[in-house]
Write an enzyme that holds these catalytic residues in place. Sequence first.
Site, mmCIF file in Angstrom:
data_model
loop_
_atom_site.group_PDB
_atom_site.id
_atom_site.type_symbol
_atom_site.label_atom_id
_atom_site.label_comp_id
_atom_site.label_asym_id
_atom_site.label_seq_id
_atom_site.Cartn_x
_atom_site.Cartn_y
_atom_site.Cartn_z
ATOM 1 N N THR A 8 75.848 26.656 35.938
ATOM 2 C CA THR A 8 75.357 26.155 34.655
ATOM 3 C C THR A 8 76.169 24.974 34.131
ATOM 4 O O THR A 8 75.845 24.428 33.077
ATOM 5 C CB THR A 8 75.384 27.279 33.604
ATOM 6 N N CYS A 9 77.186 24.566 34.848
ATOM 7 C CA CYS A 9 78.078 23.480 34.420
ATOM 8 C C CYS A 9 77.487 22.123 34.839
ATOM 9 O O CYS A 9 77.233 21.885 36.013
ATOM 10 C CB CYS A 9 79.454 23.688 35.044
ATOM 11 N N ASP A 10 77.281 21.237 33.872
ATOM 12 C CA ASP A 10 76.712 19.919 34.160
ATOM 13 C C ASP A 10 77.583 19.104 35.109
ATOM 14 O O ASP A 10 77.081 18.418 35.993
ATOM 15 C CB ASP A 10 76.500 19.127 32.868
#
Length: 105
Positions: A8-10
């Site tokens: 979920t980390c950009d």
Amino acid sequence: MRLYGLKTCDTCRKALKTLPDAEFVDVRSDGVPDAVLSQALADFGDALLNTRSATWRGLDDNQRAKAPLELLKQHPTLMKRPLIEKGGELFLGWTAETLTQLGIS
């Protein structure tokens, strides 16, 4: 090459897009092997802990006082991301310096 991060980390997504052949390891679901975590802590010291994260802010003072290795084992999302392992060498973060060290222009 192995990339440790969160799906979920950009920033991790950007890194994966640039490194499509990298094996992705989600630290939340899969964890980080103890040997890699120990080496990363030896290489990067306190920089490995993301003290600006929501996870860190949710810890009380007693928890924050624990040894960094213990904290990272209990809360792998505290690790600054991404952590990239290539040929036994570790790289932390997705910065211009990391790109240069990985040979990416």
